[in-house]
Design a protein around this motif. Sequence first.
Motif, PDB file in Angstrom:
ATOM      1  N   GLN A 367      13.177   1.454 -22.908  1.00 10.66           N
ATOM      2  CA  GLN A 367      11.774  -0.104 -23.098  1.00 10.66           C
ATOM      3  C   GLN A 367      11.427  -0.180 -24.651  1.00 10.66           C
ATOM      4  O   GLN A 367      10.648   0.631 -25.064  1.00 10.66           O
ATOM      5  N   VAL A 368      11.643  -1.618 -24.537  1.00 10.14           N
ATOM      6  CA  VAL A 368      10.374  -1.839 -26.171  1.00 10.14           C
ATOM      7  C   VAL A 368       9.096  -3.037 -25.235  1.00 10.14           C
ATOM      8  O   VAL A 368       9.255  -3.653 -24.497  1.00 10.14           O
ATOM      9  N   SER A 369       7.769  -2.131 -25.211  1.00 10.05           N
ATOM     10  CA  SER A 369       6.887  -2.482 -24.283  1.00 10.05           C
ATOM     11  C   SER A 369       5.459  -3.132 -25.078  1.00 10.05           C
ATOM     12  O   SER A 369       5.235  -2.276 -26.379  1.00 10.05           O
ATOM     13  N   TRP A 370       5.078  -4.196 -24.327  1.00  8.64           N
ATOM     14  CA  TRP A 370       4.199  -4.468 -25.653  1.00  8.64           C
ATOM     15  C   TRP A 370       3.001  -5.499 -24.557  1.00  8.64           C
ATOM     16  O   TRP A 370       1.919  -4.498 -24.698  1.00  8.64           O
ATOM     17  N   GLY A 371       2.726  -6.444 -24.011  1.00 10.10           N
ATOM     18  CA  GLY A 371       1.326  -6.124 -23.261  1.00 10.10           C
ATOM     19  C   GLY A 371       0.983  -4.694 -22.184  1.00 10.10           C
ATOM     20  O   GLY A 371       2.157  -4.764 -21.335  1.00 10.10           O
ATOM     21  N   THR A 372      -0.007  -4.473 -21.496  1.00  6.44           N
ATOM     22  CA  THR A 372       0.199  -3.581 -20.722  1.00  6.44           C
ATOM     23  C   THR A 372      -1.641  -3.882 -20.199  1.00  6.44           C
ATOM     24  O   THR A 372      -2.657  -4.003 -21.081  1.00  6.44           O
ATOM     25  N   ALA A 373      -2.284  -3.485 -18.916  1.00  3.06           N
ATOM     26  CA  ALA A 373      -2.951  -3.258 -18.015  1.00  3.06           C
ATOM     27  C   ALA A 373      -3.415  -2.651 -17.331  1.00  3.06           C
ATOM     28  O   ALA A 373      -1.917  -1.711 -16.867  1.00  3.06           O
ATOM     29  N   PHE A 374      -4.655  -1.866 -16.950  1.00  5.13           N
ATOM     30  CA  PHE A 374      -5.131  -1.157 -15.578  1.00  5.13           C
ATOM     31  C   PHE A 374      -5.678  -2.285 -15.482  1.00  5.13           C
ATOM     32  O   PHE A 374      -6.402  -2.947 -15.402  1.00  5.13           O
ATOM     33  N   LEU A 375      -4.756  -2.396 -13.710  1.00  6.27           N
ATOM     34  CA  LEU A 375      -5.267  -3.066 -12.797  1.00  6.27           C
ATOM     35  C   LEU A 375      -5.231  -2.818 -11.571  1.00  6.27           C
ATOM     36  O   LEU A 375      -3.987  -1.319 -11.804  1.00  6.27           O
ATOM     37  N   ASP A 376      -5.879  -3.211 -11.081  1.00  4.46           N
ATOM     38  CA  ASP A 376      -5.701  -2.497  -9.337  1.00  4.46           C
ATOM     39  C   ASP A 376      -5.544  -3.222  -8.321  1.00  4.46           C
ATOM     40  O   ASP A 376      -5.658  -4.662  -7.693  1.00  4.46           O
ATOM     41  N   LEU A 377      -4.240  -3.346  -7.850  1.00  2.87           N
ATOM     42  CA  LEU A 377      -3.407  -4.161  -8.014  1.00  2.87           C
ATOM     43  C   LEU A 377      -3.356  -4.702  -5.994  1.00  2.87           C
ATOM     44  O   LEU A 377      -3.172  -5.745  -5.651  1.00  2.87           O
ATOM     45  N   ASP A 378      -3.655  -3.549  -5.782  1.00  2.15           N
ATOM     46  CA  ASP A 378      -4.082  -3.079  -3.858  1.00  2.15           C
ATOM     47  C   ASP A 378      -5.237  -3.146  -3.299  1.00  2.15           C
ATOM     48  O   ASP A 378      -5.702  -2.732  -2.290  1.00  2.15           O
ATOM     49  N   ASN A 379      -5.805  -3.288  -3.540  1.00  7.38           N
ATOM     50  CA  ASN A 379      -7.134  -3.216  -3.794  1.00  7.38           C
ATOM     51  C   ASN A 379      -7.570  -1.439  -3.095  1.00  7.38           C
ATOM     52  O   ASN A 379      -8.918  -1.739  -2.007  1.00  7.38           O
ATOM     53  N   ARG A 380      -7.123  -0.251  -3.868  1.00  5.41           N
ATOM     54  CA  ARG A 380      -7.549   0.772  -3.235  1.00  5.41           C
ATOM     55  C   ARG A 380      -8.906   1.338  -4.193  1.00  5.41           C
ATOM     56  O   ARG A 380      -9.047   2.556  -3.631  1.00  5.41           O
ATOM     57  N   GLY A 381      -9.433   1.038  -4.973  1.00  2.00           N
ATOM     58  CA  GLY A 381     -10.006   1.145  -5.824  1.00  2.00           C
ATOM     59  C   GLY A 381      -9.699   2.543  -6.828  1.00  2.00           C
ATOM     60  O   GLY A 381     -10.645   3.132  -7.738  1.00  2.00           O
ATOM     61  N   TRP A 382      -8.360   2.382  -7.614  1.00  2.01           N
ATOM     62  CA  TRP A 382      -7.856   2.880  -8.468  1.00  2.01           C
ATOM     63  C   TRP A 382      -7.204   1.845  -8.809  1.00  2.01           C
ATOM     64  O   TRP A 382      -6.234   1.377  -8.803  1.00  2.01           O
ATOM     65  N   LEU A 383      -7.509   2.834 -10.770  1.00  2.93           N
ATOM     66  CA  LEU A 383      -6.455   1.669 -11.552  1.00  2.93           C
ATOM     67  C   LEU A 383      -4.529   1.810 -11.776  1.00  2.93           C
ATOM     68  O   LEU A 383      -4.798   3.340 -12.004  1.00  2.93           O
TER      69      LEU A 383
END
Length: 562
Positions: A367-383
């Motif tokens: 892949q050619v990758s561009w935007g990236t994010a640390f985020l907690d999608l299921d609210n477990r407390g881990w990014l």
Amino acid sequence: MIGHSQGMAGAHHAAPPRKPGNTPVINTGISLEDIAAEAGLTFKHESGDPINKRFLLESIGSGVAIFDYDGDGFEDIFLVNATVWNTFATKTQPTSKLYRNLGSLKFEDATAKAGLTHVGWGQGACVGDYDNDGHEDLLVTYFGHNILYHNNGDGSFTDATARAGLPTEGVRWGTGCSFFDYDRDGKLDIAIANYVDFDPKTSPLPGQNAICQFKGLPVICGPRGLNGAKNILYRNMGDGTFKDVSTASRFDQPPGHYSFSVITGDFDGDGWPDVFITCDSTPNILLHNNSDGTFTDVAIPSGTAFSDDGEEQANMGADAGDYNHTGRLDLVTTTFDDDVPGLFLNEGNNEFSDVYLQAGLGYRTHQVSWGTAFLDLDNRGWLDIFIANGHIYPNVDALHRESRYREEKTLYYNLGNGTFADITEQSGPGTREKTVARGLAYGDLLNDGSVDIVINNLNSTPNLLVNRGKKGNWITLKLVGTTSNRDAIGARVRVKSGTLSQTAEVRSGCCYLSQSDMRLHFGLGSIQKVDAIEVRWPNGKKETFAVEGVNRVVELKEGSGT
């Protein structure tokens, strides 16, 4: 960023072959669905010819900003647009678009009313209340000259570029940007990355020479062969104007790099904001704040300049977050075809280790990758780590490789032990949808504790990804500075809840040419109580706050804690 035969740094990375079956099925409950069309995001990104692209400028895409421009408590969406070479040949002039959040995940086009109708080669956006009047101002970077929009507080913006003393003449290729208070005087300064010195009249065309080919295919040229640009720092003078202090502060050193994303944060924990800048096909830059108005590039000794095997990479996007709960900000970066993401684990004292392979990020090399994010999608407390992908060459499909022009997104799920599981195929249709993605931003658009993702796709319509799956408890913190800058950009927050201790910083600018929700979101899992919130404000003062209840947005004002 550009291809193997052009000497692209990332192509030399010693990444293992992709193992599609290496990840066990994990029932995370995450199910991302694209609702952009039904939400009213009718935006169409334009950037030169959609297929027959002649120059790199047409291919790197644009960013997106999520921020509450009208102060109604709901985050709005600003999608940056580029343009075409001959605007007279188009029926309508392509402009960026501002969408006002109506609630219930519905948006209306507020661009004209807001006065954001400028036409040009828009690249990135960042947000900050630079005059501390309580209204979020907007900076948009361009190939040409950048524009600073002052928020009038009535739903409209005024172009304040000239009044603020920012350049309105000449040509620069501005990319990433960030508002931050580098001298801790309570006023937001501006950092801007510049990519290359580019002139379409003299730039070579696809296939014209050896650096304009990719595996034998004629492709757009650069950045190799073009001159790198200098990065810029503007100091806020407190009277609505800014002063270029790039040289005096040594912010413009080292020169000659191909710079993209600007990520600010206190990476060594000394209380002063540093700046990490991703660079394409040149070493990354990590500017340590010397706390005397100057910076020193420590990227090489810190371990963030190169990949794990000591090679330059084609780094485009980046984000910072404490993914392993050490209280230190780690970095994730995105790279080109035949390479893998960088995951720089913060060991403390300005020392980082690229742990991409140990962490499980070493298998998607197509892949050619561009935007990236640390985020907690299921609210477990881990990014978790989310990545937006899309190739840069429209004709790459002709090579019949695993790489394609339109690519799926990537989602790496944090297992809580320093490793991630690739759950791309298990996380819903929104992740698997193939697009030519570029900028992304994240935020809670419904104030319901669910982090949503907006992606700006090259020459196409955007994605608005919402998680329809199960989620845990949460708390979102909106910080308000009083003696510090009003946005509290640079504030560091630690939330203690049960066995969880999470750290985050308020930041302007992220991901790739974009701006995410500046409110800090913390997943709590099954925990139903926040034990303590510790805030270190941008000026260095510390306070502790007690908060009752969870699953709500809480405002913390400087000076009102213990």
